[in-house]
Structures are given as structure tokens and as C-alpha cells.
Design an enzyme around this catalytic site. Structure first.
Site, mmCIF file in Angstrom:
data_model
loop_
_atom_site.group_PDB
_atom_site.id
_atom_site.type_symbol
_atom_site.label_atom_id
_atom_site.label_comp_id
_atom_site.label_asym_id
_atom_site.label_seq_id
_atom_site.Cartn_x
_atom_site.Cartn_y
_atom_site.Cartn_z
ATOM 1 N N ASP A 89 0.862 -1.181 0.000
ATOM 2 C CA ASP A 89 0.000 0.000 0.000
ATOM 3 C C ASP A 89 0.899 1.232 0.000
ATOM 4 O O ASP A 89 1.258 1.755 1.053
ATOM 5 C CB ASP A 89 -0.924 -0.013 1.221
ATOM 6 C CG ASP A 89 -1.901 1.156 1.235
ATOM 7 O OD1 ASP A 89 -1.866 1.967 0.294
ATOM 8 O OD2 ASP A 89 -2.683 1.265 2.191
ATOM 9 N N HIS A 90 1.277 1.682 -1.205
ATOM 10 C CA HIS A 90 2.256 2.754 -1.352
ATOM 11 C C HIS A 90 1.672 3.948 -2.087
ATOM 12 O O HIS A 90 0.811 3.798 -2.967
ATOM 13 C CB HIS A 90 3.486 2.245 -2.131
ATOM 14 C CG HIS A 90 4.502 1.583 -1.275
ATOM 15 N ND1 HIS A 90 5.847 1.870 -1.351
ATOM 16 C CD2 HIS A 90 4.386 0.640 -0.313
ATOM 17 C CE1 HIS A 90 6.511 1.133 -0.471
ATOM 18 N NE2 HIS A 90 5.647 0.378 0.170
ATOM 19 N N GLU A 140 6.350 4.015 6.305
ATOM 20 C CA GLU A 140 7.612 4.556 5.793
ATOM 21 C C GLU A 140 7.405 6.018 5.427
ATOM 22 O O GLU A 140 6.357 6.403 4.900
ATOM 23 C CB GLU A 140 8.084 3.794 4.535
ATOM 24 C CG GLU A 140 8.360 2.329 4.743
ATOM 25 C CD GLU A 140 7.244 1.461 4.180
ATOM 26 O OE1 GLU A 140 6.314 2.016 3.543
ATOM 27 O OE2 GLU A 140 7.298 0.250 4.386
ATOM 28 N N SER A 183 9.806 -5.534 13.713
ATOM 29 C CA SER A 183 11.157 -5.457 13.153
ATOM 30 C C SER A 183 12.244 -5.865 14.133
ATOM 31 O O SER A 183 13.407 -5.953 13.748
ATOM 32 C CB SER A 183 11.433 -4.036 12.662
ATOM 33 O OG SER A 183 11.279 -3.117 13.723
ATOM 34 N N GLY A 184 11.891 -6.092 15.382
ATOM 35 C CA GLY A 184 12.902 -6.444 16.363
ATOM 36 C C GLY A 184 12.267 -6.727 17.705
ATOM 37 O O GLY A 184 11.040 -6.680 17.858
ATOM 38 N N THR A 216 9.787 -9.435 7.475
ATOM 39 C CA THR A 216 10.396 -9.838 6.201
ATOM 40 C C THR A 216 11.742 -10.524 6.375
ATOM 41 O O THR A 216 12.366 -10.888 5.385
ATOM 42 C CB THR A 216 10.575 -8.617 5.284
ATOM 43 O OG1 THR A 216 11.352 -7.624 5.965
ATOM 44 C CG2 THR A 216 9.225 -8.027 4.901
#
Length: 330
Positions: A37-38, A107, A173-174, A191
Site C-alpha cells: 500500500d504505497h 515509511e 522489526s525487532g 520480512t
């Protein structure tokens, strides 16, 4: 049983082509389909960024069996969470219950377009936490008034609500984001084939258990082509940004930034991380890292709009057969 998905890459294909690819992927035997979705592609060479929710609505009607999912939507800056809840409920109805709402903290590339500042990662996590609360409250069908630090909702209700609201998957992410979001989500998205993230998720109090109802959903790019050199060149032209990692990719604001950040990435560098060419066994070997790490669902990204039809017609079925033969049965 490991499930294999197909990625509707909105950054590299137009909306009509994406719907056609979705139908082809279902016919080829993929289990589910995810959509980015960009507002921007990663690089100018990719050339596309249609509105993912309109595409998914069309895909919901054009397909019958495959699961559908956003991978991922950011419900904090470009979209208010109340609007995301409405969109997700509508799509769940159109898809007859096949939709999972994949969420992430976003992002800069896609969120800066509405002219707001780009928050720090800690603040983005706070915003996403609050957004999930808003979305889940609206999924109840109640009249919702909400006053948070980041969002307000004034007497909102969803008038078209499915019997079963969409499940929510959250991108992590972590370790910090695992601890924050595992108790709020139904499924994990990441990812990187990192087994420690899944272990930490399952060890987090209140987290749904991966392998016992909850999914761990990964994604990996591949560049199948009968001509290996052509595949390497295409992957380098379109996907050299991929190796930057989340901490870099989340903060760069424009395609020009990504072009500059990846100007010294060589074709051979890309070929080391993305399997390129006709060798299906090489693709299986790369994908295997995900199920070995404990992932239940793995979405493939076939790099490039050029050759997408040929991939679906010639390579997808034999590749899926090899993947299912190699992957664990449970």
C-alpha cells in the site's frame, strides 16, 4: 502446513494488470495474496503506485478462493485509523471473509505526502498502538468516541460490518516491537527469516501463539526468468533498495533518496540476496529459510512487471509443487 502467497506489488504494476495477475495467481494455486500500500514506488524505475484498497476491492470480486491481505497499511498519518477500520470492514464483506488487515508503522516515503512531520520510531509505535485500539473498537459495531494522545474519534460507527471482523496482523522489526505489538495482534508480519522473533513473540504474555492458530507471515523477493542475466539486471534495476533494511527504508523520503542510497549497489550484490534466473531449486533453497525459522505463511514477490504473466503461466505451478514438497507438512 506451510502456505504460499503471491504479492500484488503496487510499486511495479498498474491497477488493471494487478487484478489480472491476482486471477492468474489464484489459478496457479497460490494460497493467499498480499498487497503493498504505497503512494510512491521505491525507485522511479518501478513506475507505479495505484491505490491499493481499490485494487483489493476489484481483486476480491475477481477471485474466489485466495486469502487477501494488506502487507502493510499504515493507519496513522496518511490514513486515520477510523477510515482504515471502515475500509477493512468493507473489504472483508467484498471478500466474503477472506481478508486480513496487515498493519505497520509506515515509511516516510509514503506518509510525507500529506505534509506532516515524520515522527521518531518510538512515537510511531505509540501511534500504531492507539490506532489498533481505535480499529478494534470500531470492529465491535458500537458507537465509538475516543480521545487519545494522537487520535480522536467522534461518535463513529461502522454501518457495514461483517459477521466476523478482519483479523489483524502487525509488522514487527525487532525485540522491542515484538514486545509492544504481539499482545495486540492476531498474527505476526516480518520480512526477515529470524527464528528468534517468533520465539520472542510466543514468549510474550498475552500473545497469540504462532503455530497454534496465529500465523507468522513472511515475504521474499525472487526474480524468475529463463535468462539468468536478464533476471539479475531486472532485479538490480528495480529491487536494489531491498537490502537497505527496515531502519533505513522507513526513513528515506523520496525515490531520489533511494536512488542515491543504492547508487553503489552492484548487480552481483543483488543476485546474492535475491534468487535470479530459471533455477527453481535455488528459489526453494532461499524460501526454505522462512519455514526453517518457523514461518507459517510465505509470500513471494516476483520482481518486475515485465515477465509477470510468463512467471504465472510457466513457473508458478512447478515452483509451488517443489515448495510444498520441501516444506514441512505441519
Amino acid at each position: 502446513m506451510t502456505r504460499f502467497g503471491y504479492t500484488l506489488m503496487t510499486e511495479q504494476s498498474g491497477p488493471q494488470d494487478l487484478v489480472r495477475y491476482a486471477v492468474g495467481a489464484e489459478s496457479a494455486g497460490f494460497d493467499f495474496e498480499v498487497s503493498s500500500d504505497h503512494y510512491f514506488p521505491w525507485l522511479d524505475s518501478m513506475g507505479h503506485a495505484p491505490y491499493a484498497w481499490a485494487v483489493l476491492g476489484a481483486v476480491a470480486h475477481a477471485t474466489e478462493r485466495v486469502g487477501l491481505m494488506t502487507y502493510v497499511t499504515c493507519p496513522t498519518i496518511r490514513y486515520h485509523p477510523a477510515v482504515v477500520a471502515q475500509k477493512a470492514a468493507t473489504l472483508q464483506l467484498l471478500a466474503d471473509g477472506r481478508f486480513i488487515l496487515g498493519l505497520g508503522s509506515g515509511e516516510n516515503l509514503n506518509e510525507h505526502v500529506v505534509g506532516q512531520r515524520w515522527p521518531s520510531v518510538d512515537e510511531r509505535h505509540d501511534m500504531l498502538t492507539e490506532a489498533v485500539e481505535v480499529i478494534r473498537e470500531l470492529f465491535t459495531g458500537d458507537l465509538v468516541t475516543f480521545q487519545g494522545r494522537h487520535f480522536r474519534v467522534d461518535s463513529a460507527t461502522l454501518w457495514d460490518l461483517p459477521d466476523e471482523p478482519p483479523e489483524i496482523a502487525i509488522a514487527i522489526s525487532g525485540p522491542t516491537s515484538v514486545g509492544r505489538f504481539a499482545p495486540l495482534a492476531d498474527h505476526l508480519i516480518t520480512t526477515e527469516p529470524d527464528a528468534s522473533l517468533i520465539e520472542r513473540w510466543n514468549d510474550t504474555a498475552g500473545a497469540p501463539q504462532i503455530g497454534r492458530g496465529a500465523k507468522a507471515i513472511g515475504q521474499i523477493p525472487i526474480c524468475w526468468d529463463p535468462d539468468e542475466q536478464a533476471a539479475v539486471e531486472r532485479a538490480h534495476a528495480l529491487f536494489r533498495w531491498f537490502g537497505g533494511g527496515w531502519s533505513v527504508n522507513s526513513d528515506l523520503p523520496t525515490t531520489r533518496s533511494f536512488a542515491g542510497a543504492t547508487s553503489y549497489v552492484r548487480p552481483e550484490d543483488v543476485a546474492q540476496s535475491i534468487p535470479c534466473g530459471p533455477d527453481l531449486d535455488a528459489i526453494v533453497e532461499k524460501v526454505a529459510a522462512f519455514w526453517q525459522a518457523g514461518f507459517t505463511d510465505i509470500a513471494l514477490v516476483q520482481v518486475g512487471d515485465e515477465g509477470q504473466d510468463r512467471f504465472l503461466q510457466e513457473a508458478a505451478e512447478p515452483l509451488l509443487k517443489r515448495l510444498r514438497e520441501a516444506a514441512p507438512a505441519s
